[in-house]
Every structure is written in C-alpha cells, then in structure tokens.
Design an enzyme around this catalytic site. Structure first.
Site, PDB file in Angstrom:
ATOM      1  N   LYS A   9       0.811  -1.217   0.000  1.00  0.00           N
ATOM      2  CA  LYS A   9       0.000   0.000   0.000  1.00  0.00           C
ATOM      3  C   LYS A   9       0.848   1.273   0.000  1.00  0.00           C
ATOM      4  CE  LYS A   9      -3.438  -2.770   0.272  1.00  0.00           C
ATOM      5  NZ  LYS A   9      -3.761  -3.478  -0.967  1.00  0.00           N
TER       6      LYS A   9
ATOM      7  N   GLU B 210      -3.054   7.675   7.218  1.00  0.00           N
ATOM      8  CA  GLU B 210      -3.728   8.628   6.340  1.00  0.00           C
ATOM      9  C   GLU B 210      -4.906   9.249   7.079  1.00  0.00           C
ATOM     10  OE1 GLU B 210      -4.890   6.295   2.949  1.00  0.00           O
ATOM     11  OE2 GLU B 210      -6.858   5.835   3.800  1.00  0.00           O
TER      12      GLU B 210
ATOM     13  N   HIS C 263     -15.525  -4.062   7.887  1.00  0.00           N
ATOM     14  CA  HIS C 263     -14.781  -3.521   6.737  1.00  0.00           C
ATOM     15  C   HIS C 263     -14.818  -4.451   5.527  1.00  0.00           C
ATOM     16  CE1 HIS C 263     -13.299  -0.383   9.365  1.00  0.00           C
ATOM     17  NE2 HIS C 263     -12.817  -1.289  10.186  1.00  0.00           N
TER      18      HIS C 263
ATOM     19  N   ARG D   8      -7.267  -8.327  -9.232  1.00  0.00           N
ATOM     20  CA  ARG D   8      -7.963  -9.588  -9.509  1.00  0.00           C
ATOM     21  C   ARG D   8      -9.401  -9.283  -9.871  1.00  0.00           C
ATOM     22  NH1 ARG D   8     -11.149  -9.554  -5.074  1.00  0.00           N
ATOM     23  NH2 ARG D   8     -10.262  -8.861  -3.095  1.00  0.00           N
TER      24      ARG D   8
END
Length: 508
Positions: free
Chosen positions: A125, A209, A244, A301
């Site tokens: 990430k 973030e 999530h 994917r």
C-alpha cells in the site's frame, strides 16, 4: 504498443485454482468458450459443485487452505498432470500472489491475471500510494512510506489532524487497520494494528492517512490488454459493509454525477497504467459528502461483486480476462460502453447477523435459490452440501437487475423473500432489512450503515432448533406436493407458501 514479451496464444485447457461460487462461475464461461476445464479440490471438497462441473479434477491436499488452495506447488503439479496451459485464480487464495504468478510463468502456464510486478506494486500500500502520487491520482493526506516508530506516527497524525487511519502496508480486508480519534489512543492503536498486520500478512509495516468521515466506498472496474489499451467499465458502490468487508453492492453508484464519474474513471485508468496493469482489476476510492474522492487501493484480480457490472454493461468479465490472456485486443473503449439500468448484489453468507455476523458453518439442509426475470444466483454450495469451517462462509451471491435503482431493489426484496435456506443462520434477513431501509432506498448511507442503522433485534431471527424444524417442514412440503392426490393450492395463493416460508415470515 504491444508488450514485447506477450504473443497471441490460444488457450485450450484452464485450471481454476479456487473453489466455491467463483470456481463455478469461471468454469461456466470456460465451457461457453469451448475450453477444457480442470478443478482442484481439498479432501472435504471432493464432491463440491465446482468439482462436479469441471471436465476433470485433481486432489491437492487436506482441508487446511495452506496445504491445499494456497499450496502453489500442488496446484502447479495438477496443472502439469492435466496438461492445463492456463490457470485462473478467481479471487482470494493465490489470486494476488506475485510469487505464484511468477511460478506460473516459469512453468510455462499462463496466469490469467496481471503481471507479477503490478501485483507487487499494488499489494504494497505504501508503494501504491507513491505511484498514485506520481500519477496525480487524488489521495487522502497521509504518508507514502511506512511509519518507523510510534513517535513518528504521533507527529504525523498531529500534522494531518485527527481522526486518522492506521493501515497495514501489505494487507487489505480491514486487517491491520485502526481508526484513531484522539492522540491518547494512538500508541495502543498502532501497536494493535502492527501486531494484526504481522500475524495476518507476515509484514508489520503500517502507514497513516487522514480518516474520511461519513465516506462512501466506490470502485471502478478496469480492463487492460497487452496492446496499450485500458478502459473502465464504470463504477460499483460497496458501502454496506460489516467488519470492513462488503455485503451489499450495486452498479452504478447513486451519488456520482456524470462529471465526477468521468473524473474518477480517468483517475482509475491512470492508476492502472501507473503500474503497467493488464487484465481485470478494480481501483477503489473513498468519496466524501462533497463528492471529493480519494484513492484507497487497487485489487489486482476479479472482484466478488463483478456480476453487477456485467448486468449493467452486458460484458462477461471472465470472457474478457481470457481474451486478454490470449493476447487479443479489447477492441473497444469506455465511450463504446453505456450503463443500462441498475443492478444490486446481496452476499448470502452462513453468518448470524444477530451475533455480529459470526460465521455459522455446517450442513446446508435446504437450499432453494430464487429465479425469474432479472435475477441471477451464483452459488458455491448446493442442498445436501456443507459450508465448511475451513473457508469463507459464502453460500451464494444474489444479483438483480432493473430498469432503475428502485426496480432493482424491489426485485431483490422479491428474490430474498423467495430464497429458502435451512440448517444455518444467513445474512438474508440483514440484506432484506437493508433493501427496505429508508436511507438505503433513498441513497443516503455511508460505510457506517451497519453500526449506525442496523439493530439486530428487528430481525427476530429464529433460533437454530426452529431453523432445523423449518428445513424439515420444507422437505415434507416438497414431498407432499409431489403426491398426485395432494390438494390444490388456494386461489389466494396462501396455501402455496411452504411451511418454511410461513415459519420465516413469523420470525423475520
């Protein structure tokens, strides 16, 4: 420009390195294309639906995923024994494993997916955030490198401004992620995020973030060939989530204007091109109430929720994956596509919504899926089968299409009312609750829908003993209706309801 290392090569036999509904779904398109198919299976999956639908099947290990569906050598051995010239990984398991993609290339077996370099770039990430920064793709304020220490993290969080999000650099699916609202909670949250990241991904790095409050989760479907062509097939809304992880999706999003859709689509294409992407992928964004959007991650994917995109575009995404894998050009641009109507997906898991969606695996004693105009069911478990404790507890995905969003939602309610499952708790009652919720129907909801709007007590779910009785009642009713001497159904249709459905209406 065509990739120099890729030449057009027809595929003849596809090994599907997966199980459940996605394996069945890939096999179906392969058969439509006239391709021979190979299934792989663990010991408890010996009689699973994907095994019976393939032309041949190979045992790859015991129940534990690490010794079967995640065992790359066992899968490549099955490919060699069967003579498969390509492997489709589906989603999950090895689908985003760059080492496996490289091993396929070394074995001269085509990996139906992106290049290993793209998988690595988007799987890390922090590396992905740096790519997005260089490509000019909007991101939430935060770090592009992993945070070295708690002290550094606290300084960065103070500079960004609370609340902040601590996220695993190597992960996804909500693992290794913590929301921090106050400085006093930062150190403990970072420690827990790092520990979970290490245990889940073998990599404890995290980054920080800005946390977007009241966000919507909107993603764009990407296709890229080996001839320099990248297109997007519009967006999906995936904001209804638990832990999530998504449970309801739709296409298109109810909030995007045409202008924002064009901007986000262009950003998604830029994201894909920044890492030399090929094949099918998804670029995910968070969108705030003012329609500002921020890159979140790219899934390298096919997505679970791809059927809603297929409904509104008419494009078979697995067929396109196979075309790209064979070196063909896409032959169209995004401008050649259009959004037709609206589609909604409900994921049917063997989970108990009344107990924080805890898995409830076991024998599937009754499974009668809905059908009819505008209804599609992708199921991986059949009646008499079992939802195994070793794997994801998904039973099926129900998708519906309508001329507009209201029609698609109403059709979903009808489909969920028809759906008969016995032997376990499922997410069907929650999906029905969401479809009937005023906020969802109005398009006014966020990723906090489950926490803010869902009260499990409204479902009045039946307990397991009553559920087993319902399954038995459905079986007896089915046997009774096969009797030529059985009485006819009443004109008002009430006697046409199975005892199971009458039981459910009293308890849901």
């Amino acid at each position: 420009m065509t990739d120099s290392a890729v030449t057009a090569r027809p595929l003849n036999k596809i090994l599907v390195a997966n199980r459940g509904e996605i394996a069945v779904r890939v096999l179906r398109t392969c058969h439509e294309q006239g391709l021979d198919t190979v299934a792989v299976y663990s010991t408890p999956d010996r009689s699973a639906s994907h095994v019976r639908r393939a032309d041949e099947a190979h045992h790859i290990g015991p129940a534990e995923a690490a010794r079967s569906y995640l065992d790359s050598e066992a899968i490549l051995t099955a490919a060699r024994r069967s003579g498969a010239d390509a492997i489709h990984p589906g989603y999950g398991f090895l689908s985003e494993n760059a080492d496996f993609a490289e091993a396929c290339a070394d074995a001269d077996v085509h990996f139906v997916g992106p290049p290993p370099e793209a998988i690595r770039a988007m799987g890390d990430k922090t590396a992905a955030r740096q790519l997005m920064k260089d490509a000019g793709v909007p991101m939430a304020p935060g770090t592009t490198d992993a945070v070295a220490s708690t002290e550094e993290g606290e300084e960065i969080a103070a500079e960004i401004g609370y609340p902040v999000l601590i996220k695993a650099a190597a992960g996804g699916g909500g693992k290794g992620m913590r929301i921090v609202h106050e400085p006093d909670n930062f150190a403990g949250a970072m420690d827990r995020a790092q520990g979970e990241a290490e245990s889940s991904f073998g990599d404890g790095r995290v980054f920080i973030e800005k946390y977007i409050q009241e966000p919507r989760h909107v993603e764009f479907q990407i296709l890229a060939d080996h001839h320099g062509n990248t297109v997007h097939l519009f967006e999906r809304e995936c904001s209804i989530q638990r832990r999530h992880q998504k449970v309801i999706e739709e296409a298109p999003s109810s909030i995007l204007t045409p202008e924002v859709r064009r901007e986000m689509g262009a950003a998604a294409i830029a994201a894909a091109e920044s890492c030399g992407y090929r094949n099918a992928g998804t670029v995910e964004f968070l969108v705030d109430r003012d329609l500002n959007y921020y890159f979140m991650e790219m899934n390298t994917r096919l997505q679970v929720e791809h059927p809603v995109t297929e409904w509104v575009t008419g494009v078979d995404l697995v067929a396109e994956q196979l075309r790209v894998a064979q070196g063909e050009e896409l032959g169209y641009t995004t401008d050649d596509l259009s959004i037709r109507g609206h589609a909604v997906e409900s994921r049917v898991y063997a989970e108990d919504p009344a107990s924080n969606f805890l898995p409830d695996p076991g024998p599937l004693k009754r499974h009668a899926a809905p059908s009819g105009l505008g209804v599609r069911v992708d199921a991986g478990v059949e009646e008499g089968g079992e939802v195994l404790i070793h794997y994801d507890p998904m039973i099926s995905k129900v998708t519906t299409w309508g001329r507009n969003r209201t029609a698609a939602i109403d059709r979903m309610i009808r489909a969920l009312d028809e759906y008969e499952v016995g032997g376990m708790a499922t997410t069907i009652p929650f999906c029905r609750f969401a479809m009937q919720h005023d906020g969802f129907r109005a398009g006014d909801f966020t990723t906090h829908f489950v926490d803010d709007e869902f009260d499990p007590s409204v479902l009045r779910l039946a307990d397991p003993d009553r559920d087993e009785l319902a399954a038995l009642a459905a079986t007896l009713y089915h046997a009774r209706t096969q009797d030529e001497d059985a009485p006819s159904i009443a004109a008002d249709g009430r006697e046409g309801l199975s005892p199971w459905r009458r039981q459910r209406r009293h308890t849901s």
